[in-house]
Write an enzyme that holds these catalytic residues in place. Structure first.
Site, PDB file in Angstrom:
ATOM      1  N   ALA A  67       0.868  -1.173   0.000  1.00 58.10           N
ATOM      2  CA  ALA A  67       0.000   0.000   0.000  1.00 58.10           C
ATOM      3  C   ALA A  67       0.908   1.226   0.000  1.00 58.10           C
ATOM      4  O   ALA A  67       2.094   1.125   0.324  1.00 58.10           O
ATOM      5  CB  ALA A  67      -0.863  -0.027   1.250  1.00 58.10           C
ATOM      6  N   GLY A 106       0.633  -5.037   0.727  1.00 58.32           N
ATOM      7  CA  GLY A 106      -0.549  -4.952  -0.121  1.00 58.32           C
ATOM      8  C   GLY A 106      -0.306  -5.508  -1.516  1.00 58.32           C
ATOM      9  O   GLY A 106      -1.246  -5.985  -2.165  1.00 58.32           O
ATOM     10  N   GLU A 109      -0.842  -9.079  -1.186  1.00 52.78           N
ATOM     11  CA  GLU A 109      -2.272  -9.307  -0.916  1.00 52.78           C
ATOM     12  C   GLU A 109      -3.075  -9.219  -2.213  1.00 52.78           C
ATOM     13  O   GLU A 109      -3.993 -10.009  -2.448  1.00 52.78           O
ATOM     14  CB  GLU A 109      -2.772  -8.288   0.109  1.00 52.78           C
ATOM     15  CG  GLU A 109      -2.178  -8.537   1.487  1.00 52.78           C
ATOM     16  CD  GLU A 109      -2.645  -7.520   2.501  1.00 52.78           C
ATOM     17  OE1 GLU A 109      -2.190  -6.359   2.410  1.00 52.78           O
ATOM     18  OE2 GLU A 109      -3.472  -7.858   3.355  1.00 52.78           O
ATOM     19  N   GLU A 129       4.259  -5.984   7.133  1.00 55.93           N
ATOM     20  CA  GLU A 129       3.507  -4.929   7.835  1.00 55.93           C
ATOM     21  C   GLU A 129       3.890  -4.798   9.298  1.00 55.93           C
ATOM     22  O   GLU A 129       3.865  -3.704   9.868  1.00 55.93           O
ATOM     23  CB  GLU A 129       2.001  -5.197   7.714  1.00 55.93           C
ATOM     24  CG  GLU A 129       1.405  -4.842   6.364  1.00 55.93           C
ATOM     25  CD  GLU A 129       1.508  -5.959   5.343  1.00 55.93           C
ATOM     26  OE1 GLU A 129       2.294  -6.915   5.568  1.00 55.93           O
ATOM     27  OE2 GLU A 129       0.813  -5.890   4.322  1.00 55.93           O
TER      28      GLU A 129
HETATM   29  N1  CAA Z   1       4.650   3.350   0.174  1.00 56.32           N
HETATM   30  C1  CAA Z   1       5.137   4.551  -0.187  1.00 56.32           C
HETATM   31  N2  CAA Z   1       6.414   4.771  -0.521  1.00 56.32           N
HETATM   32  C2  CAA Z   1       7.232   3.714  -0.513  1.00 56.32           C
HETATM   33  C3  CAA Z   1       6.804   2.429  -0.151  1.00 56.32           C
HETATM   34  C4  CAA Z   1       5.449   2.260   0.201  1.00 56.32           C
HETATM   35  N3  CAA Z   1       4.931   1.067   0.528  1.00 56.32           N
HETATM   36  N4  CAA Z   1       7.852   1.592  -0.220  1.00 56.32           N
HETATM   37  C5  CAA Z   1       8.903   2.324  -0.622  1.00 56.32           C
HETATM   38  N5  CAA Z   1       8.535   3.605  -0.797  1.00 56.32           N
HETATM   39  C6  CAA Z   1       9.358   4.708  -1.276  1.00 56.32           C
HETATM   40  C7  CAA Z   1      10.466   5.057  -0.307  1.00 56.32           C
HETATM   41  O1  CAA Z   1      10.013   5.946   0.686  1.00 56.32           O
HETATM   42  C8  CAA Z   1      11.474   5.686  -1.228  1.00 56.32           C
HETATM   43  O2  CAA Z   1      11.007   6.984  -1.526  1.00 56.32           O
HETATM   44  P1  CAA Z   1      12.037   8.188  -1.733  1.00 56.32           P
HETATM   45  O3  CAA Z   1      12.885   7.798  -2.902  1.00 56.32           O
HETATM   46  O4  CAA Z   1      11.171   9.362  -1.947  1.00 56.32           O
HETATM   47  O5  CAA Z   1      12.813   8.230  -0.458  1.00 56.32           O
HETATM   48  C9  CAA Z   1      11.334   4.870  -2.504  1.00 56.32           C
HETATM   49  O6  CAA Z   1      10.046   4.260  -2.432  1.00 56.32           O
HETATM   50  C10 CAA Z   1      12.373   3.792  -2.684  1.00 56.32           C
HETATM   51  O7  CAA Z   1      12.410   2.999  -1.497  1.00 56.32           O
HETATM   52  P2  CAA Z   1      13.787   2.449  -0.899  1.00 56.32           P
HETATM   53  O8  CAA Z   1      14.760   3.548  -0.825  1.00 56.32           O
HETATM   54  O9  CAA Z   1      13.435   1.729   0.340  1.00 56.32           O
HETATM   55  O10 CAA Z   1      14.233   1.463  -2.055  1.00 56.32           O
HETATM   56  P3  CAA Z   1      14.907   0.038  -1.946  1.00 56.32           P
HETATM   57  O11 CAA Z   1      15.082  -0.429  -3.326  1.00 56.32           O
HETATM   58  O12 CAA Z   1      16.076   0.090  -1.029  1.00 56.32           O
HETATM   59  O13 CAA Z   1      13.808  -0.898  -1.236  1.00 56.32           O
HETATM   60  C11 CAA Z   1      11.634  -1.868  -0.871  1.00 56.32           C
HETATM   61  C12 CAA Z   1      12.595  -1.187  -1.877  1.00 56.32           C
HETATM   62  C13 CAA Z   1      12.189  -3.249  -0.474  1.00 56.32           C
HETATM   63  C14 CAA Z   1      10.311  -2.047  -1.550  1.00 56.32           C
HETATM   64  C15 CAA Z   1      11.516  -0.996   0.400  1.00 56.32           C
HETATM   65  O14 CAA Z   1      11.192   0.316   0.000  1.00 56.32           O
HETATM   66  C16 CAA Z   1      10.450  -1.432   1.359  1.00 56.32           C
HETATM   67  O15 CAA Z   1      10.693  -2.315   2.150  1.00 56.32           O
HETATM   68  N6  CAA Z   1       9.274  -0.793   1.304  1.00 56.32           N
HETATM   69  C17 CAA Z   1       8.221  -1.018   2.250  1.00 56.32           C
HETATM   70  C18 CAA Z   1       7.486  -2.282   1.956  1.00 56.32           C
HETATM   71  C19 CAA Z   1       6.330  -2.410   2.918  1.00 56.32           C
HETATM   72  O16 CAA Z   1       6.446  -2.234   4.096  1.00 56.32           O
HETATM   73  N7  CAA Z   1       5.156  -2.760   2.358  1.00 56.32           N
HETATM   74  C20 CAA Z   1       3.992  -2.878   3.143  1.00 56.32           C
HETATM   75  C21 CAA Z   1       3.289  -1.575   3.184  1.00 56.32           C
HETATM   76  S1  CAA Z   1       1.955  -1.575   4.284  1.00 56.32           S
HETATM   77  C22 CAA Z   1       0.723  -2.357   3.486  1.00 56.32           C
HETATM   78  O17 CAA Z   1       0.859  -2.796   2.379  1.00 56.32           O
HETATM   79  C23 CAA Z   1      -0.505  -2.405   4.305  1.00 56.32           C
HETATM   80  C24 CAA Z   1      -1.580  -3.222   3.825  1.00 56.32           C
HETATM   81  O18 CAA Z   1      -1.639  -4.405   4.085  1.00 56.32           O
HETATM   82  C25 CAA Z   1      -2.754  -2.627   3.142  1.00 56.32           C
END
Ligand code: CAA
Length: 698
Positions: A67, A106, A109, A129
């Site tokens: 998400a 998400g 999911e 999450e």
């Molecule tokens: N939402 C919004 N922005 C996100 C994001 C997300 N889920 N995941 C990453 N970003 C953004 C980061 O903030 C970053 O933005 P900036 O360049 O502006 O700083 C950009 O994407 C790149 O991210 P990274 O620097 O972390 O890049 P990476 O290649 O090192 O890692 C990644 C990529 C493994 C996807 C890592 O970003 C990550 O772990 N992201 C989070 C994943 C996560 O937690 N997903 C679950 C979200 S909650 C959810 O989904 C709830 C639900 O059930 C409905």
């Protein structure tokens, strides 16, 4: 905030197969516009009589990584991700999700809403999450157990760590893995699917006789491990139990309510702040392209140097490690070898992987072998004369264009940089012990550092899988970068409380109650009291600065902490946990009597508040001096370097739960006791005057 592209979802056709293509860089997060786009494309494909099956895939580096976390603080937009997953699941045509990159949260999911999943070999999937203090809120807790069983589902959600496509396929989460072109393979898969696909009802009919037991077992293990299970962890377990007992619609409702509760919780807000603070910290003002890096030279094979070498080997770099004499080389080799033996014994590496990693290591006594290194890191003891000498030799041997780094934590970076003869190419790279595990590296930048040297150091930290925080240092500004300056203030404040009447265990208990794994005196015992003692002795001190001699008196007794089985605590042979050291308590009482100090009593809340206030003031001072660029940088350092509880977001985030004016008033009440510690930092005054908060500076 980045704007989502106007049309982040496209509907394409390959014969009878419709492709829903998501394109929302950088990580295809499932924000409102993306969800609306998918819903519209899905309806169109379903309504089109020429379409027999649908593929959902993504352009760019990854299938949606979750998400859009940035939307969590905004009003909900339709359709919710949960609704969208149900739409996909109840679609009358087979839907295949084609996963590449990191299909997380998400994103996974969404893929579980689809009827089939195909992934490229190098894809990784997971539900992380819990690392944001929440649980999967779009059906993950209901659909994952239905696909892989309750126990595996719970493990995956509680660990929050992704798994490879191969493992996911073994678990039953992925139907096919392809090493070829993912989209072609997904379309071919979809063409096979004229047969009826599993429906939501079918998925609802499952029973797992052992699952209820597994749920209870996991709940207990979680409670035992943390001493206080996290809200999100318990909710995950509850929802998995629900998946076993109630129809999917009821389970989804329960999950939604649990998700909303976790989302509003302070711990999730703290963890989300930590997530974004970490990424903001990684943005440096130096935008010069980094230089190429393939070989890393390290001078010094002690705990720190060996740890850095392992960190580099783990990420595929060639490493030249220079130690003094044959015994130095042997000890370093033993350290590194032991690390790999343990990793193999624990099953984290195969023997072949361990052996392969070691072929990239060259251990030598000769500094002149460093000529082909692209980055050379000095990691010898914290002794200025020694470091100056070694850095000069490194400067003599390094090739033109190599980046030179010192791992000093306190010494004058400018002076050390000059010793190399090429200060422009020299930076500080301050790793935190154990360097093979700890994710934090402070990249210290002095006035004359070349932008490309800084970018190269930053790129190296990123390639090591670590978190880089930039510390700007100028000669004359306080010694130590961000972490050690806050730590030093924290320790002094604790020592003042000790001198005034608290006991080490009261202080440690208060900080553990706050969420630190260990209190300051447990940490002191673990690190060795002699280290901090030597540092205090060698640093200049203002005559009127408050200084507490208790630690020096303990060191004078030869009680150096765990290594001598005696420090603030006594450690019976073989025990890691200490019991209060009665002799230390007597020593403190005698010290108070000698100095005419009347013992006061402190509550846990007073202890905790004083120490937090101190950290905030030290952080504000670093921001005033420009050593730290953003309050979030201080938070990131404290979380990764010193175990500040991530669920609290860091001291500067926490400070915003009150106001700068209030913080100032409380500091002013303490100021006379220790002006060197508790005089409010100029930035605090400024924020109080302007009625702003730290968050406004991030
Ligand atoms: N939402 C919004 N922005 C996100 C994001 C997300 N889920 N995941 C990453 N970003 C953004 C980061 O903030 C970053 O933005 P900036 O360049 O502006 O700083 C950009 O994407 C790149 O991210 P990274 O620097 O972390 O890049 P990476 O290649 O090192 O890692 C990644 C990529 C493994 C996807 C890592 O970003 C990550 O772990 N992201 C989070 C994943 C996560 O937690 N997903 C679950 C979200 S909650 C959810 O989904 C709830 C639900 O059930 C409905």
């Amino acid at each position: 905030m980045k704007q989502a592209p106007k049309h982040p979802v496209r509907l394409e056709r390959q014969g009878s197969i419709a492709l829903i293509v998501i394109e929302n860089p950088p990580v295809n997060a499932l924000g409102g516009a993306v969800r609306r786009g998918i819903a519209a494309a899905l309806s169109a494909a379903e309504a089109n009589p020429l379409v027999t099956a649908i593929v959902i895939c993504a352009n760019g580096r990854t299938f949606p990584a979750g998400a859009d976390i940035r939307e969590f603080n905004q009003p909900a937009q339709e359709p919710g991700l949960g609704q969208l997953c149900t739409m996909i699941e109840t679609c009358s045509k087979p839907v295949v999700a084609a996963l590449h990159g990191t299909a997380l949260g998400g994103g996974l999911e969404l893929a579980m809403g689809a009827h089939f999943r195909i992934a490229s070999t190098d894809a990784r999937v997971g539900l992380p999450e819990i690392n944001l203090g929440i649980l999967p809120g779009a059906g993950g807790t209901q659909r994952l157990p239905r696909l892989v069983g309750a126990e595996l589902a719970m493990d995956m959600m509680l660990a929050g760590a992704p798994v490879s496509a191969g493992i996911a396929a073994e678990m039953g989460l992925i139907d096919r893995v392809t090493g070829g072109d993912l989209r072609e393979a997904a379309v071919a898969f979809a063409r096979e699917l004229s047969m009826p696909h599993p429906t939501a009802e079918q998925r609802g009919q499952f029973s797992d006789a052992n699952a209820y037991m597994a749920a209870t077992k996991a709940r207990r293990a979680e409670l035992k491990q943390t001493g206080q299970a996290s809200r999100a962890a318990l909710k995950i377990i509850d929802c998995v139990e629900a998946a076993l007992l109630v129809p999917i619609e009821t389970g989804l409702e329960m999950e939604r309510a649990a998700f909303e509760e976790c989302l509003r919780s302070p711990e999730s807000q703290g963890m989300r702040h930590a997530f974004f603070a970490e990424r903001a910290a990684a943005k440096f003002p130096e935008d010069a392209p980094p230089r190429d890096i393939s070989r890393i030279g390290i001078v010094g094979g002690g705990m720190m140097g060996a740890g850095i070498a392992i960190a580099c080997l783990q990420r595929g770099f060639d490493v030249t490690l220079v130690e003094q004499g044959e015994s130095g080389v042997n000890t370093a080799l033993e350290r590194i070898g032991t690390h790999y033996e343990r990793a193999i014994a624990k099953g984290r590496l195969s023997e072949a992987q361990g052996a392969a990693a070691l072929t990239h290591l060259q251990l030598t006594t000769k500094l002149d072998t460093l000529g082909d290194a692209d980055v050379i890191i000095e990691a010898v003891g914290e002794d200025e004369e020694l470091k100056l000498r070694i850095l000069k030799e490194i400067g003599d041997q390094a090739r033109q264009g190599a980046v030179l780094a010192t791992n000093t934590s306190y010494l004058d970076l400018m002076r050390l940089a000059q010793a190399t003869g090429r200060p422009n190419d020299t930076v500080g790279l301050h790793f935190f012990a154990p360097a093979q595990v700890n994710k934090l590296v402070e990249v210290a930048v002095h006035d004359d550092a070349d932008a490309s040297a800084v970018s190269t150091a930053q790129a190296l930290v990123k390639r090591l899988g670590k978190v880089a925080v930039r510390a700007k240092v100028s000669s004359g500004v306080g010694a130590g970068y961000i972490g050690n300056r806050v730590l030093e203030a924290y320790r002094l404040a604790a020592d003042i409380l000790l001198e005034e009447g608290a006991t080490p265990q009261q202080i440690d208990t208060a900080m553990r109650g706050f969420g630190f794994k260990m209190g300051p005196y447990q940490v002191a015992d673990m690190s060795g009291l002699d280290i901090a003692h030597a540092r205090r002795q060698s640093s200049p001190r203002d005559a009127d600065a408050r200084y507490v001699e208790i630690a020096d008196k303990i060191v004078a007794q030869g009680w150096l902490g765990q290594k001598t089985h005696r420090g603030y605590y006594v450690y019976p042979e073989g025990a890691r946990d200490g019991v209060p050291n009665g002799d230390v308590l007597k020593l403190i009482a005698a010290h108070r009597a000698e100095n005419g100090i009347t013992e006061q009593s402190f509550t846990e809340a007073e202890i905790r508040d004083t120490l937090l206030l101190t950290m905030v003031n030290a952080g504000a001072q670093l921001l005033t001096e420009g050593v730290a660029a953003r309050p979030g940088d201080v938070d990131t350092v404290m979380i990764h370097g010193f175990g500040y509880p991530r669920s609290r977001g860091g001291p500067m985030f926490e400070a915003d739960t009150t106001t700068p004016a209030l913080i100032m008033r409380r500091l002013e009440a303490l100021q006379a006791q220790a002006p060197n510690l508790w005089t409010p930092a100029p930035l605090l005054r400024e924020l109080a005057r302007e009625r702003r908060k730290f968050a406004d500076l991030n």
